[in-house]
Motif scaffolding. Structure first.
Motif, PDB file in Angstrom:
ATOM      1  N   ARG A  76       5.810  -6.124  -3.437  1.00 59.61           N
ATOM      2  CA  ARG A  76       6.871  -6.456  -4.302  1.00 59.61           C
ATOM      3  C   ARG A  76       6.529  -6.139  -5.690  1.00 59.61           C
ATOM      4  NH1 ARG A  76       7.802 -10.299  -7.363  1.00 59.61           N
ATOM      5  NH2 ARG A  76       6.369 -11.577  -6.360  1.00 59.61           N
ATOM      6  N   GLU A  91       8.421  -3.150  -7.991  1.00 55.03           N
ATOM      7  CA  GLU A  91       8.983  -3.364  -9.397  1.00 55.03           C
ATOM      8  C   GLU A  91       8.197  -2.754 -10.338  1.00 55.03           C
ATOM      9  OE1 GLU A  91      10.120  -7.250 -11.756  1.00 55.03           O
ATOM     10  OE2 GLU A  91       9.659  -7.759  -9.762  1.00 55.03           O
ATOM     11  N   SER A  92       6.914  -2.730 -10.676  1.00 60.66           N
ATOM     12  CA  SER A  92       6.271  -1.889 -11.661  1.00 60.66           C
ATOM     13  C   SER A  92       6.508  -0.538 -11.763  1.00 60.66           C
ATOM     14  CB  SER A  92       4.726  -2.284 -11.459  1.00 60.66           C
ATOM     15  OG  SER A  92       4.202  -1.683 -12.305  1.00 60.66           O
ATOM     16  N   SER A 147      12.500  -4.270  -4.389  1.00 61.78           N
ATOM     17  CA  SER A 147      11.368  -5.050  -4.650  1.00 61.78           C
ATOM     18  C   SER A 147      11.397  -5.922  -3.293  1.00 61.78           C
ATOM     19  CB  SER A 147      11.643  -5.930  -5.697  1.00 61.78           C
ATOM     20  OG  SER A 147      13.068  -6.651  -5.517  1.00 61.78           O
ATOM     21  N   LEU A 165      16.065  -2.247  -8.467  1.00 60.63           N
ATOM     22  CA  LEU A 165      14.982  -3.306  -8.620  1.00 60.63           C
ATOM     23  C   LEU A 165      15.282  -4.334  -7.646  1.00 60.63           C
ATOM     24  CD1 LEU A 165      14.501  -3.519 -12.440  1.00 60.63           C
ATOM     25  CD2 LEU A 165      12.679  -3.218 -10.732  1.00 60.63           C
ATOM     26  N   ARG A 192      10.489  -0.311 -12.764  1.00 61.39           N
ATOM     27  CA  ARG A 192      10.315  -0.548 -14.204  1.00 61.39           C
ATOM     28  C   ARG A 192       9.930   0.449 -15.219  1.00 61.39           C
ATOM     29  NH1 ARG A 192      12.562  -5.059 -15.341  1.00 61.39           N
ATOM     30  NH2 ARG A 192      12.577  -7.030 -13.889  1.00 61.39           N
TER      31      ARG A 192
END
Length: 242
Positions: free
Chosen positions: A212, A216-217, A106, A102, A220
């Motif tokens: 970014r 990140e999504s 990102s 992450l 996650r």
């Protein structure tokens, strides 16, 4: 025999710590064999075996007739060291590595949106098409390698050489995570494709903030996958893991 093995492992760990802490600096010659025997208080055999183990990891460079030197740490070296550093295994290691990903990815997505070249964008477009086809036609057989290359190409597009080195060191885990996240799960497979498309589009549009957020999504969501306690995170049979 057990005592000798224990001595070798102890010396190996202490030598590795010397490299990690900078006591043995990159490019510098390490102490002589005689000095190491006196320093660690073990036999010549234990010293030589520990040095051989470090050479096998790519940490030391041993040339006949010359003093042993500490090698520059590259992606291959890091790839060998990660399984040792991440010794807890299981879900904890899975989560720890994703935290690192992450932090790294990102930034790579954001920087790639700002700095990518037209050639790199075209390469990402080709990889996206290949990933889409692989997920549709053969599940994870080729998708793992394509997925890794997609993420590496984004890292290269940052124009910061440290990003691809760090990500490549995690190559074995990235491949495992892609396989584990989508295996026998059509919904996750489809979401992986859509996520890659969204990341690509943001980079194509030079939208650093969106790139970014999309990366990140994606990561996650991948982190929500739970693994079995006995499930190996690094596959020794996978060449990408080394």
């Amino acid at each position: 025999m057990v005592e000798a093995s224990t001595s070798t492992q102890t010396v190996f760990q202490k030598m590795l710590l010397n490299v990690q802490s900078g006591i043995w600096e990159t490019g510098a010659k390490i102490p002589s064999e005689r000095s190491l025997i006196d320093q660690f208080g073990v036999s010549r055999i234990a010293i030589r075996e520990a040095l051989s183990m470090l050479r096998g990891l790519g940490v030391l460079e041993i040339n006949h007739g010359q003093r042993t030197r500490v090698k520059t740490v590259d992606a291959v070296t890091l790839g060998h060291l990660l399984p040792l550093m991440l010794s807890s295994g299981g879900q904890q290691t899975f989560d720890q590595v994703f935290e690192v990903r992450l932090a790294i990815e990102s930034q790579t997505a954001s920087q790639a949106a700002r700095r990518r070249t037209s050639e790199q964008l075209e390469r990402l477009k080709e990889l996206l098409a290949s990933f889409r086809d692989a997920m549709r036609n053969d599940g994870n057989t080729n998708a793992q390698a394509i997925d890794l290359e997609f993420h590496l190409e984004i890292a290269r597009a940052t124009a910061n050489p440290l990003f691809p080195v760090l990500l490549e060191a995690l190559a074995g885990f990235v491949s495992f995570a892609q396989k584990a996240s989508c295996q026998n799960d059509s919904e996750r497979s489809q979401r992986a494709v859509l996520a890659h498309e969204s990341i690509f589009e943001a980079i194509r549009d030079a939208d650093a903030d969106r790139a970014r957020v999309e990366m990140e999504s994606h990561l996650r969501y991948s982190m929500t996958r739970k693994i079995r306690p006995d499930e190996p995170l690094f596959d020794d049979s996978d060449p990408s893991a080394h």
